[in-house]
Design a protein around this motif. Structure first.
Motif, mmCIF file in Angstrom:
data_model
loop_
_atom_site.group_PDB
_atom_site.id
_atom_site.type_symbol
_atom_site.label_atom_id
_atom_site.label_comp_id
_atom_site.label_asym_id
_atom_site.label_seq_id
_atom_site.Cartn_x
_atom_site.Cartn_y
_atom_site.Cartn_z
ATOM 1 N N ASN A 78 0.806 -1.227 0.000
ATOM 2 C CA ASN A 78 0.000 0.000 0.000
ATOM 3 C C ASN A 78 0.841 1.280 0.000
ATOM 4 O O ASN A 78 0.305 2.373 0.186
ATOM 5 C CB ASN A 78 -0.932 0.025 1.214
ATOM 6 C CG ASN A 78 -1.931 -1.125 1.164
ATOM 7 O OD1 ASN A 78 -2.186 -1.693 0.090
ATOM 8 N ND2 ASN A 78 -2.478 -1.491 2.311
ATOM 9 N N LYS A 320 2.667 -2.578 5.680
ATOM 10 C CA LYS A 320 2.064 -2.451 4.346
ATOM 11 C C LYS A 320 2.278 -1.075 3.730
ATOM 12 O O LYS A 320 1.948 -0.844 2.568
ATOM 13 C CB LYS A 320 0.553 -2.719 4.445
ATOM 14 C CG LYS A 320 0.248 -4.170 4.729
ATOM 15 C CD LYS A 320 -1.226 -4.449 4.563
ATOM 16 C CE LYS A 320 -1.450 -5.948 4.470
ATOM 17 N NZ LYS A 320 -2.880 -6.279 4.400
ATOM 18 N N ASP A 322 0.935 1.643 5.252
ATOM 19 C CA ASP A 322 -0.184 2.480 5.675
ATOM 20 C C ASP A 322 0.172 3.314 6.901
ATOM 21 O O ASP A 322 0.928 2.860 7.769
ATOM 22 C CB ASP A 322 -1.401 1.603 6.023
ATOM 23 C CG ASP A 322 -2.031 0.979 4.800
ATOM 24 O OD1 ASP A 322 -2.178 1.692 3.783
ATOM 25 O OD2 ASP A 322 -2.352 -0.234 4.847
#
Ligand code: H79
Length: 446
Positions: A78, A320, A322
């Protein structure tokens, strides 16, 4: 009396060139700590590490071998550099510092000088380059964090006890030099370096090497900004040389703490780097203890500016890529306040008016206007202003409603009060003071 130092401070007083002026006017910055430590996020084998997430490798609860293999799982699907840059912009950050390499030695850029880098992860791509591009595109200046201490390099030593140590450390110094020059070559829009992990006895012996390297780096990027945490002096003193003079372009000693008074800063440039929880820089899934509110962080920001420093707030993306909800929310809240009150932050600094209990003064370095940033409204609604010299007040008004004018009452020489009336303060409020340096006669108070 002063010692002759070959590698002490090379300048007394502040830098006054445009790049340093720009640094001085940032006010608010963003720190990003990201690396393979985000994968365990402070957890290993069902246990939670109480220390800082990015130090988990030093915990006996996690085998070194397990840590050193985390890179095989680094795959932040991400990761969205432009979203990060937009969030930073919305928060009001004027500069960003990214960990290119933390103490573990893992490199977020493809380094020619080690295999322990992003290239050998499932992600496989440069993290730093796209981040620099995204922040450059938002007009946010980029600074590179670099840990000299490196737990991965075979030549790294914390102390040089034997000849073998010394010869190994020479290879480490060459490696360090190569990596730094590599970073500056790869990311030529870099405005400065933020060093860490320079407290080792081994490094404290490297005055000449570090001094020469600083010169070399500044040749690559003229005006490059380097704080006081990079080089030791001839006697191994750090930050301030053996004569007490600041080494580097600004004082870099304010980590998770702030000066109380202007005197504490010695009149130097400085930055404060701050965590949102008590002491977590990298992502830790289990934030314990007090988590700072946007109110507290805004107060630290304003206080920093009032004492001539920059305030740098840390974010720790997860494995990820985030940003956690808590951090997003704070960035939004700070950004909402900044969007209304930024003129009390950017291009502002210290003014030598006696601090009052209602909050902090900041002064615009260009216009000379003074901002009262009010955090506390007293029971009697009266705010006191005491100037350091005789001035003639032109206008005192609400930054967010110029029709709201405050009528000062002069109560003593260089001393005034204004009335807040029945206004409720929902958030820190900025009141602007326009004034001229008075040439008129005094009213004979003395
Ligand atoms: O990157 C963040 C932290 O991981 C790093 N700096 C921020 C920006 C940092 N964490 N701790 N420290 C810096 C200070 C380290 C202190 C110690 Fe020590 C290291 C305590 C024990 C080992 C200094 C060196 C005191 C004794 C040896």
């Amino acid at each position: 009396t002063s010692l002759a130092l070959a590698h002490g401070a090379h300048r007394l007083g502040k830098r006054t060139d445009p790049m340093m002026e720009r640094w001085r006017n940032y006010g608010l910055g963003q720190f990003i700590h990201w690396g393979v430590y985000a994968i365990p996020g402070g957890q290993w084998n069902g246990a939670s590490y109480g220390g800082a997430a990015e130090w988990i490798r030093s915990w006996k609860g996690m085998p070194k071998e397990a840590y050193d293999n985390l890179y095989k799982e680094f795959d932040p699907e991400n990761y969205d550099p432009s979203a990060l840059a937009k969030q930073a912009k919305e928060m009001g950050a004027k500069y960003m510092i990214i960990t290119t390499k933390h103490h573990d030695g893992f490199c977020l850029w493809p380094s020619e000088y080690t295999d322990y880098d992003v290239t050998n992860t499932p992600y496989g791509k440069d993290i730093i380059g796209p981040l620099v591009e995204a922040y450059d595109a938002e007009g946010i200046d980029v600074y590179l964090y670099f840990s000299v201490m490196d737990w991965n390099h075979p030549g790294y030593r914390s102390v040089l006890a034997t000849e073998e140590d010394r010869s190994a450390y020479e290879s480490f110094k060459e490696f360090t030099r190569n990596q730094l020059l590599e970073l500056l070559e790869r990311y030529p829009t870099t405005k400065g370096l933020w060093f860490d992990g320079t407290w080792d006895e081994a490094w404290k012996e490297q005055a000449e090497f570090a001094d020469n390297l600083a010169t070399e780096m500044r040749k690559k990027i003229p005006g490059l900004i380097i704080g006081s945490r990079f080089r030791p002096d001839d006697y191994g003193n750090r930050h301030f040389d053996s004569n007490g003079d600041l080494m580097g372009d600004y004082e870099q000693g304010w980590e998770r703490k702030l000066p109380e008074t202007y005197e504490d800063t010695n009149g130097n440039d400085w930055d404060c780097v701050m965590t949102i929880p008590e002491n977590q820089w990298g992502y830790h899934s289990d934030w314990r203890g007090h988590v700072k509110t946007s109110y507290e962080l805004i107060e630290m920001l304003v206080k920093s500016v009032s004492l001539d420093g920059n305030f740098v707030l840390n974010f720790g993306p997860d494995a990820k890529g985030d940003i956690r909800m808590e951090e997003k929310k704070l960035a939004t809240e700070i950004g909402q306040w900044m969007s209304k009150n930024k003129s009390a932050i950017y291009n502002c600094g210290h003014i030598d008016w006696e601090k009052q209990d209602w909050g902090y003064y900041t002064q615009n370095r260009v216009t000379g206007e003074v901002n009262m940033v009010v955090f506390n409204k007293p029971i009697n609604s009266v705010l006191r202003i005491k100037t350091s010299s005789k001035i003639s007040l032109q206008k005192i008004y609400d930054l967010n409603d110029a029709t709201k004018i405050y009528d000062p009452e002069e109560i003593s020489q260089d001393e005034y009060i204004i009335q807040l009336g029945d206004e409720e303060l929902a958030e820190p409020k900025v009141i602007v003071i326009k004034y001229d340096h008075s040439k008129g006669e005094t009213k004979g108070y003395e």
